[in-house]
Scaffold this motif. Structure first.
Motif, PDB file in Angstrom:
ATOM      1  N   VAL A 192       0.833  -1.255  -0.085  1.00 37.84           N
ATOM      2  CA  VAL A 192      -0.057   0.117  -0.039  1.00 37.84           C
ATOM      3  C   VAL A 192       1.088   1.228  -0.056  1.00 37.84           C
ATOM      4  N   LEU A 193       2.052   1.223   0.633  1.00 41.62           N
ATOM      5  CA  LEU A 193       2.834   2.271   0.835  1.00 41.62           C
ATOM      6  C   LEU A 193       4.076   2.355  -0.189  1.00 41.62           C
ATOM      7  N   ASN A 194       3.885   1.513  -1.085  1.00 40.99           N
ATOM      8  CA  ASN A 194       4.942   1.659  -2.229  1.00 40.99           C
ATOM      9  C   ASN A 194       4.852   3.135  -3.106  1.00 40.99           C
ATOM     10  N   LYS A 195       6.043   3.391  -3.240  1.00 46.49           N
ATOM     11  CA  LYS A 195       5.923   4.780  -3.650  1.00 46.49           C
ATOM     12  C   LYS A 195       5.571   4.874  -5.121  1.00 46.49           C
ATOM     13  N   GLU A 196       5.848   3.761  -5.911  1.00 44.77           N
ATOM     14  CA  GLU A 196       5.631   4.073  -7.424  1.00 44.77           C
ATOM     15  C   GLU A 196       4.164   3.456  -7.586  1.00 44.77           C
TER      16      GLU A 196
ATOM     17  N   GLY B 161      -0.408  11.408   0.184  1.00 47.76           N
ATOM     18  CA  GLY B 161       0.260  12.649   1.002  1.00 47.76           C
ATOM     19  C   GLY B 161      -0.009  12.482   2.477  1.00 47.76           C
ATOM     20  N   THR B 162      -1.271  12.244   2.879  1.00 44.86           N
ATOM     21  CA  THR B 162      -1.341  12.110   4.109  1.00 44.86           C
ATOM     22  C   THR B 162      -1.303  10.654   4.726  1.00 44.86           C
ATOM     23  N   LEU B 163      -0.836  10.860   6.088  1.00 41.60           N
ATOM     24  CA  LEU B 163      -0.549   9.610   6.760  1.00 41.60           C
ATOM     25  C   LEU B 163      -2.024   8.694   6.992  1.00 41.60           C
ATOM     26  N   LEU B 164      -1.366   7.354   6.515  1.00 45.19           N
ATOM     27  CA  LEU B 164      -2.731   6.445   6.504  1.00 45.19           C
ATOM     28  C   LEU B 164      -2.741   5.997   8.216  1.00 45.19           C
ATOM     29  N   SER B 165      -3.771   5.589   8.436  1.00 44.96           N
ATOM     30  CA  SER B 165      -3.982   5.041   9.699  1.00 44.96           C
ATOM     31  C   SER B 165      -5.254   4.269   9.841  1.00 44.96           C
TER      32      SER B 165
ATOM     33  N   ALA C  83      -3.427  -0.444  14.967  1.00 44.53           N
ATOM     34  CA  ALA C  83      -2.804  -1.400  14.011  1.00 44.53           C
ATOM     35  C   ALA C  83      -1.985  -0.914  12.851  1.00 44.53           C
ATOM     36  N   MET C  84      -1.791   0.377  12.775  1.00 50.33           N
ATOM     37  CA  MET C  84      -0.772   0.925  11.862  1.00 50.33           C
ATOM     38  C   MET C  84       0.241   1.755  12.370  1.00 50.33           C
ATOM     39  N   ASN C  85       0.020   2.979  12.985  1.00 49.09           N
ATOM     40  CA  ASN C  85       1.165   3.651  13.282  1.00 49.09           C
ATOM     41  C   ASN C  85       1.580   3.627  14.819  1.00 49.09           C
ATOM     42  N   ILE C  86       2.758   2.855  14.757  1.00 56.16           N
ATOM     43  CA  ILE C  86       3.302   2.260  16.022  1.00 56.16           C
ATOM     44  C   ILE C  86       3.392   3.287  17.143  1.00 56.16           C
TER      45      ILE C  86
ATOM     46  N   ASP D 244      -0.713   4.895  21.463  1.00 53.15           N
ATOM     47  CA  ASP D 244       0.220   4.200  20.748  1.00 53.15           C
ATOM     48  C   ASP D 244      -0.380   3.116  20.460  1.00 53.15           C
ATOM     49  N   ILE D 245       0.114   2.285  19.665  1.00 48.53           N
ATOM     50  CA  ILE D 245      -0.292   0.941  19.079  1.00 48.53           C
ATOM     51  C   ILE D 245      -0.543  -0.210  20.126  1.00 48.53           C
ATOM     52  N   GLU D 246       0.224  -0.122  21.217  1.00 51.58           N
ATOM     53  CA  GLU D 246       0.114  -1.187  21.960  1.00 51.58           C
ATOM     54  C   GLU D 246      -1.287  -0.911  22.976  1.00 51.58           C
TER      55      GLU D 246
ATOM     56  N   GLY E  21      -3.803   0.759  22.061  1.00 53.65           N
ATOM     57  CA  GLY E  21      -4.930   0.583  21.204  1.00 53.65           C
ATOM     58  C   GLY E  21      -5.216  -0.787  20.777  1.00 53.65           C
ATOM     59  N   ASN E  22      -4.067  -1.680  20.795  1.00 55.78           N
ATOM     60  CA  ASN E  22      -4.412  -3.115  20.236  1.00 55.78           C
ATOM     61  C   ASN E  22      -4.738  -3.931  21.469  1.00 55.78           C
ATOM     62  N   VAL E  23      -4.441  -3.662  22.616  1.00 57.82           N
ATOM     63  CA  VAL E  23      -4.925  -4.093  23.850  1.00 57.82           C
ATOM     64  C   VAL E  23      -6.441  -3.735  23.993  1.00 57.82           C
TER      65      VAL E  23
ATOM     66  N   TYR F 133      -8.624  -2.881  21.809  1.00 55.59           N
ATOM     67  CA  TYR F 133      -9.192  -3.549  20.771  1.00 55.59           C
ATOM     68  C   TYR F 133      -9.615  -5.066  21.107  1.00 55.59           C
ATOM     69  N   LYS F 134      -8.561  -5.671  21.335  1.00 57.12           N
ATOM     70  CA  LYS F 134      -8.741  -7.157  21.789  1.00 57.12           C
ATOM     71  C   LYS F 134      -9.356  -7.484  22.970  1.00 57.12           C
ATOM     72  N   SER F 135      -9.444  -6.531  24.156  1.00 56.44           N
ATOM     73  CA  SER F 135     -10.150  -6.609  25.313  1.00 56.44           C
ATOM     74  C   SER F 135     -11.624  -6.461  24.982  1.00 56.44           C
TER      75      SER F 135
HETATM   76  N1  COD Z   1       1.293   6.576   6.310  1.00 53.94           N
HETATM   77  C1  COD Z   1       1.938   7.123   5.304  1.00 53.94           C
HETATM   78  N2  COD Z   1       3.299   6.813   5.012  1.00 53.94           N
HETATM   79  C2  COD Z   1       4.011   6.081   5.656  1.00 53.94           C
HETATM   80  C3  COD Z   1       3.014   5.561   7.023  1.00 53.94           C
HETATM   81  C4  COD Z   1       1.708   5.721   7.195  1.00 53.94           C
HETATM   82  N3  COD Z   1       1.265   5.493   8.500  1.00 53.94           N
HETATM   83  N4  COD Z   1       3.846   4.629   7.591  1.00 53.94           N
HETATM   84  C5  COD Z   1       5.192   4.819   6.923  1.00 53.94           C
HETATM   85  N5  COD Z   1       5.071   5.267   5.745  1.00 53.94           N
HETATM   86  C6  COD Z   1       6.047   5.737   4.688  1.00 53.94           C
HETATM   87  C7  COD Z   1       7.119   6.325   5.278  1.00 53.94           C
HETATM   88  O1  COD Z   1       7.119   7.858   5.116  1.00 53.94           O
HETATM   89  C8  COD Z   1       8.544   5.993   4.410  1.00 53.94           C
HETATM   90  O2  COD Z   1       8.225   6.879   3.166  1.00 53.94           O
HETATM   91  C9  COD Z   1       7.792   4.869   3.969  1.00 53.94           C
HETATM   92  O3  COD Z   1       6.404   4.505   4.124  1.00 53.94           O
HETATM   93  C10 COD Z   1       8.605   3.600   4.733  1.00 53.94           C
HETATM   94  O4  COD Z   1       8.445   3.855   6.200  1.00 53.94           O
HETATM   95  P1  COD Z   1       9.188   2.938   7.349  1.00 53.94           P
HETATM   96  O5  COD Z   1      10.353   2.626   6.991  1.00 53.94           O
HETATM   97  O6  COD Z   1       8.621   3.751   8.482  1.00 53.94           O
HETATM   98  O7  COD Z   1       7.906   2.114   7.178  1.00 53.94           O
HETATM   99  P2  COD Z   1       8.019   0.404   6.968  1.00 53.94           P
HETATM  100  O8  COD Z   1       7.689  -0.216   5.740  1.00 53.94           O
HETATM  101  O9  COD Z   1       9.175  -0.215   7.710  1.00 53.94           O
HETATM  102  O10 COD Z   1       6.849  -0.125   7.907  1.00 53.94           O
HETATM  103  C11 COD Z   1       5.542   0.589   7.800  1.00 53.94           C
HETATM  104  C12 COD Z   1       4.478  -0.238   8.575  1.00 53.94           C
HETATM  105  C13 COD Z   1       3.107   0.198   8.340  1.00 53.94           C
HETATM  106  C14 COD Z   1       4.522  -1.800   7.964  1.00 53.94           C
HETATM  107  C15 COD Z   1       5.010  -0.573  10.252  1.00 53.94           C
HETATM  108  O11 COD Z   1       4.653   0.962  10.501  1.00 53.94           O
HETATM  109  C16 COD Z   1       4.469  -1.587  10.672  1.00 53.94           C
HETATM  110  O12 COD Z   1       4.880  -2.482  11.011  1.00 53.94           O
HETATM  111  N6  COD Z   1       3.084  -1.027  11.558  1.00 53.94           N
HETATM  112  C17 COD Z   1       2.524  -1.697  12.364  1.00 53.94           C
HETATM  113  C18 COD Z   1       1.950  -3.108  11.744  1.00 53.94           C
HETATM  114  C19 COD Z   1       1.432  -4.057  12.550  1.00 53.94           C
HETATM  115  O13 COD Z   1       1.920  -4.984  12.683  1.00 53.94           O
HETATM  116  N7  COD Z   1       0.209  -4.071  12.745  1.00 53.94           N
HETATM  117  C20 COD Z   1      -0.354  -5.034  13.997  1.00 53.94           C
HETATM  118  C21 COD Z   1      -1.506  -5.401  13.402  1.00 53.94           C
HETATM  119  S1  COD Z   1      -2.644  -6.500  14.537  1.00 53.94           S
END
Ligand code: COD
Length: 298
Positions: free
Chosen positions: A110-114, A120-124, A144-147, A246-248, A250-252, A254-256
């Motif tokens: 999903v985050l692949n640059k190409e 351009g906004t943070l994914l969450s 689950a996404m932003n640590i 933070d994710i910890e 939040g995740n706890v 969610y699961k609780s």
């Molecule tokens: N939104 C937009 N861009 C992002 C985000 C985001 N939330 N996170 C990273 N990026 C971009 C960065 O700006 C950078 O350009 C590129 O992506 C790589 O960034 P890294 O090196 O910080 O990211 P990765 O690829 O090592 O990791 C991104 C993950 C989303 C995979 C990582 O944050 C992660 O593992 N999150 C927790 C996922 C998880 O295990 N969840 C638990 C589910 S139960």
């Protein structure tokens, strides 16, 4: 605010929405169950990307009606993610769904640059819960996404979620920024961020919602607890959205809610070109179905 997650289905039917859903690594019985149900409800047109033989065998064994599904045969999980993400990127699918693939593998695609789905906004991550002991649906972010989000990330996470709640018809969602306590403590970063977010909201730097924090979990969800502590707040006891430190945490939570409180849940990733259904292996078929509903509405 809706009281039940099943209300989402009524809203979709009212709006007559039908979306194309790309399931990445489709040989997953739980995901296929939810996808078949959504297909039968007339809400989605599925594209199943994965090991075709295994996928068809699961469909046959369970007697699912997926007669209108398009199959793309691919056995490598990373390649499946790439095909599914590109379909959404090119507008050939509207919703991406995680099948039998690890969360980081899907998110990296999903985050692949190409060819990814960045905007351009943070994914969450955004989860919407139906809890029997609360008077309306309550959203939780980010579990689950932003640590370890910093203040800037938290602003983006709130904006993503508020935008989505606005779409669901809640004009000014009440946002509780959680801490361990409701006072600002200079040694607890979560309480400092919470106070700043509240002030930014008061000054209209964060719009379309009412933010208060720090609030401890009990004050956020119970009028009684807030009154007991003499907390004057437009949010306490009537929260629509809980912002996690933070994710910890939040995740706890969610699961609780799921395991102890038997809550029902729907969850999606927001901030990408389209909502992404990203449920975990431990989520029930019902929650996967609810998540499809939430994504289709996005
Ligand atoms: N939104 C937009 N861009 C992002 C985000 C985001 N939330 N996170 C990273 N990026 C971009 C960065 O700006 C950078 O350009 C590129 O992506 C790589 O960034 P890294 O090196 O910080 O990211 P990765 O690829 O090592 O990791 C991104 C993950 C989303 C995979 C990582 O944050 C992660 O593992 N999150 C927790 C996922 C998880 O295990 N969840 C638990 C589910 S139960």
């Amino acid at each position: 605010m809706f009281k039940k997650l099943s209300d989402l289905e009524l809203l979709i039917k009212k709006k007559k929405v039908v979306k194309t859903l790309a399931l990445a690594v489709s040989q997953d019985p739980h995901s296929l169950d939810a996808v078949a149900k959504a297909y039968q409800s007339g809400i989605i047109k599925p594209v199943l990307i994965g090991d075709r033989e295994q996928t068809e065998s699961i469909i046959k064994q369970n007697g699912y009606d997926l007669s209108g599904a398009v199959f793309v045969n691919e056995t490598d999980p990373e390649e499946c993610v790439s095909i599914a993400v590109k379909l959404v990127n090119e507008g050939k699918a509207d919703v991406l769904m995680k099948g039998k693939v690890a969360t980081p593998t899907l998110l990296k695609g999903v985050l692949n640059k190409e060819w990814g789905l960045r905007t351009g906004t943070l994914l969450s991550h955004f989860a919407l819960f139906e809890v029997e002991t609360y008077h309306k649906l309550i959203a939780v972010t980010d579990v689950a996404m932003n640590i370890a989000p910093d203040l800037k990330d938290k602003i983006a996470i709130v904006n993503n979620s508020v935008g989505y709640l606005n779409k669901l018809g809640i004009a000014k969602p009440k946002v509780a920024v959680l801490g361990a306590i409701e006072m600002v403590n200079e040694n607890m970063q979560a309480t400092l961020d919470a106070a700043l977010l509240s002030k930014m909201n008061q000054r209209d730097q964060i719009k379309n919602c009412i933010i208060d924090g720090p609030l401890a979990f009990d004050n956020a969800v119970s009028f009684e607890s807030a009154r007991h502590k003499n907390i004057k707040s437009a949010v306490a006891g009537d929260t629509d959205l809980l912002l996690m430190p933070d994710i910890e945490v939040g995740n706890v939570l969610y699961k609780s809610l799921v395991f102890f409180a038997k809550a029902k849940v729907a969850s999606v990733i927001l901030g990408a070109k389209s909502p992404i259904v990203l449920t975990s292996r431990s989520d029930s078929e019902e929650s996967k179905y609810n998540s499809i509903l939430l994504a289709v509405l996005g």
